[in-house]
Design a protein around this motif. Structure first.
Motif, PDB file in Angstrom:
ATOM      1  N   GLU A  93       5.851 -11.231   9.886  1.00 28.54           N
ATOM      2  CA  GLU A  93       6.279 -10.126  10.555  1.00 28.54           C
ATOM      3  C   GLU A  93       6.812  -8.987   9.578  1.00 28.54           C
ATOM      4  O   GLU A  93       6.736  -7.927  10.150  1.00 28.54           O
ATOM      5  CB  GLU A  93       6.591 -10.621  12.252  1.00 28.54           C
ATOM      6  CG  GLU A  93       6.095 -11.497  12.925  1.00 28.54           C
ATOM      7  CD  GLU A  93       6.476 -11.999  14.244  1.00 28.54           C
ATOM      8  OE1 GLU A  93       7.932 -11.486  14.288  1.00 28.54           O
ATOM      9  OE2 GLU A  93       6.443 -12.398  14.564  1.00 28.54           O
ATOM     10  N   ASP A  94       7.537  -9.549   8.491  1.00 28.64           N
ATOM     11  CA  ASP A  94       7.967  -8.269   7.767  1.00 28.64           C
ATOM     12  C   ASP A  94       6.815  -6.931   7.296  1.00 28.64           C
ATOM     13  O   ASP A  94       7.530  -6.478   6.352  1.00 28.64           O
ATOM     14  CB  ASP A  94       8.155  -8.684   6.393  1.00 28.64           C
ATOM     15  CG  ASP A  94       7.186  -9.672   5.169  1.00 28.64           C
ATOM     16  OD1 ASP A  94       5.702  -9.527   5.195  1.00 28.64           O
ATOM     17  OD2 ASP A  94       7.371 -10.635   4.411  1.00 28.64           O
ATOM     18  N   GLY A  95       5.823  -7.343   7.402  1.00 27.02           N
ATOM     19  CA  GLY A  95       4.835  -5.780   7.407  1.00 27.02           C
ATOM     20  C   GLY A  95       3.949  -6.004   5.945  1.00 27.02           C
ATOM     21  O   GLY A  95       3.743  -4.791   5.854  1.00 27.02           O
ATOM     22  N   VAL A  96       4.618  -6.815   4.951  1.00 28.18           N
ATOM     23  CA  VAL A  96       4.394  -6.603   3.734  1.00 28.18           C
ATOM     24  C   VAL A  96       3.188  -8.128   2.599  1.00 28.18           C
ATOM     25  O   VAL A  96       2.455  -7.824   2.064  1.00 28.18           O
ATOM     26  CB  VAL A  96       5.674  -6.210   2.454  1.00 28.18           C
ATOM     27  CG1 VAL A  96       5.972  -4.649   2.987  1.00 28.18           C
ATOM     28  CG2 VAL A  96       6.337  -6.780   2.718  1.00 28.18           C
ATOM     29  N   THR A 147      -5.346 -12.147  12.319  1.00 30.19           N
ATOM     30  CA  THR A 147      -5.608 -11.515  11.084  1.00 30.19           C
ATOM     31  C   THR A 147      -6.730 -11.880  10.671  1.00 30.19           C
ATOM     32  O   THR A 147      -6.504 -12.986   9.535  1.00 30.19           O
ATOM     33  CB  THR A 147      -4.692 -10.752  10.388  1.00 30.19           C
ATOM     34  OG1 THR A 147      -3.949 -10.175  11.430  1.00 30.19           O
ATOM     35  CG2 THR A 147      -5.364 -10.161   9.212  1.00 30.19           C
ATOM     36  N   SER A 324       2.635  -5.717  -3.116  1.00 36.86           N
ATOM     37  CA  SER A 324       1.660  -5.965  -1.717  1.00 36.86           C
ATOM     38  C   SER A 324       0.193  -6.259  -2.197  1.00 36.86           C
ATOM     39  O   SER A 324      -0.519  -5.818  -3.442  1.00 36.86           O
ATOM     40  CB  SER A 324       2.006  -5.856  -0.780  1.00 36.86           C
ATOM     41  OG  SER A 324       1.024  -4.251  -0.782  1.00 36.86           O
ATOM     42  N   GLY A 340      -0.725  -5.648   5.365  1.00 39.76           N
ATOM     43  CA  GLY A 340       0.530  -5.332   4.353  1.00 39.76           C
ATOM     44  C   GLY A 340       0.647  -4.917   2.749  1.00 39.76           C
ATOM     45  O   GLY A 340      -0.077  -4.768   1.848  1.00 39.76           O
ATOM     46  N   ARG A 341       1.576  -3.387   3.136  1.00 38.23           N
ATOM     47  CA  ARG A 341       1.812  -2.121   2.192  1.00 38.23           C
ATOM     48  C   ARG A 341       3.073  -1.937   1.568  1.00 38.23           C
ATOM     49  O   ARG A 341       3.184  -1.201   0.484  1.00 38.23           O
ATOM     50  CB  ARG A 341       1.226  -1.050   2.670  1.00 38.23           C
ATOM     51  CG  ARG A 341      -0.011  -0.696   3.198  1.00 38.23           C
ATOM     52  CD  ARG A 341      -0.337   0.440   3.728  1.00 38.23           C
ATOM     53  NE  ARG A 341      -1.697   0.932   4.897  1.00 38.23           N
ATOM     54  CZ  ARG A 341      -1.688  -0.414   6.084  1.00 38.23           C
ATOM     55  NH1 ARG A 341      -1.315  -0.797   6.420  1.00 38.23           N
ATOM     56  NH2 ARG A 341      -3.355  -0.036   5.717  1.00 38.23           N
TER      57      ARG A 341
END
Length: 341
Positions: A93-96, A147, A324, A340-341
């Motif tokens: 969930e950190d997005g990266v 995903t 990432s 994740g960017r």
């Protein structure tokens, strides 16, 4: 008799990734996110557990404090254990950080092969069986995380002649199954003698980005490289003698059985040689003492984290920034995954 070793060819110069100047010199950390088992026992279908995954959130936070996103290469026992996959989903969930697949064929259905050292390399399996195992793993991760993974690693680096095509057909964009300058041909695995450290395009139409695990030769005779290192392997204690004399060592970028001093020297050599992307790795069971030969107790775990702290400080001092998975994919000229960017 083991099968003839698969020996991937060196990439052509045109296939090497030309990183944009703005990308700079970067590094990634891929985590072999897997079950724990007895490393000294024969491989088995059911002699494993997934308790070490409980150490993942604390470890993830430590890497995040350094600004380092992780790519978790997940195998079937993790992907199909509800607690393990929930733990993994939470850190993503950190997005990266991102998720990929790691195929351990001996614990990944369908189980249509006999258990043997050669069959522990998925690329040695019949094409239909290798494909079915990739599908089972990909689907399990997709269901558990929500995903679809696009990065792959063959367990034991067991890539084969059909693997890249099978991955491309399933929408994979990244492979990290090639361990630069290592060979597993003794029991039927692949031989990466011709594979260096630079990222390159491979597979059908060059649609797969290959990220070899970084391995550096250090020492006064390092230009002798893989050929000299393999020659020393045929001599009693040859490699050890040359390493202790500072003549030639082979250093993989991992805290597992790679002393800090050697790793720092390898980083210096890699950057000096112009390598633009360094690929680090470790096994997730090393995050909890007693599950790998590398982290046997609390003292080993403290050394494990101290290794990373020192390596990250050295990389920062040299201006080498973390990346990432998506940043690497985009910089290499492939479409972003959104993972994740």
């Amino acid at each position: 008799m083991p099968p003839t070793a698969h020996r991937p060819r060196a990439p052509e110069p045109r296939d090497l990734v030309a990183w944009p100047a703005a990308f700079g010199t970067r590094f990634v950390v891929l985590v072999d996110t897997e079950e724990e088992f007895d490393w000294h026992a024969p491989l088995a279908r059911d002699a494993h557990g997934v308790s070490a995954i409980s150490a993942l959130p604390a470890a993830h936070r430590r890497f995040a404090e350094h600004g380092v996103p992780l790519t978790y290469m997940v195998d079937y026992p993790i992907a199909t254990d509800p607690r393990a996959i929930a733990t993994l989903a939470a850190v993503l969930e950190d997005g990266v950080s991102a998720v990929g697949t790691q195929l351990h064929p001996w614990v990944n259905p369908p189980f249509d092969e006999t258990l043997s050292p050669a069959n522990s390399y998925a690329g040695n399996l019949p094409e239909e069986l290798e494909a079915a195992k990739i599908d089972a793993l990909t689907d399990a991760i997709t269901r558990g995380i929500g995903t679809r993974p696009i990065a792959y690693r063959a367990g034991r680096y067991g890539i084969g002649p059909n693997t890249l095509r099978l991955l491309a057909e399933r929408g994979y964009r990244v492979d990290s199954s090639m361990r630069s300058r290592y060979a597993y041909s003794g029991d039927g695995g692949p031989d990466f003698a011709e594979i260096g450290n630079a990222a390159f395009r491979t597979g059908p139409g060059g649609g797969i980005l290959e990220l070899p695990l970084t391995t550096i030769h250090t020492g006064w005779l390092r230009r002798g490289g893989t050929r000299l290192y393999r020659t020393l392997g045929a001599l009693p204690k040859g490699r050890g003698l040359f390493a202790r004399a500072g003549l030639l060592s082979r250093v993989a970028l991992t805290p597992e059985d790679m002393p800090l001093r050697d790793a720092l020297e390898a980083i210096a050599v890699a950057i000096g040689e112009g390598l633009r992307l360094l690929n680090f790795a470790f096994h997730s069971p090393s995050l909890a003492p007693g599950h790998t030969p590398y982290v046997r107790d609390a003292a080993d775990l403290a050394r494990f984290y101290a290794w990373w702290d020192a390596v990250f400080a050295d990389l920062a001092r040299r201006g080498v920034q973390p990346a990432s998975l998506d940043a690497v994919i985009v910089a290499a000229g492939l479409p972003a995954s959104g993972a994740g960017r």
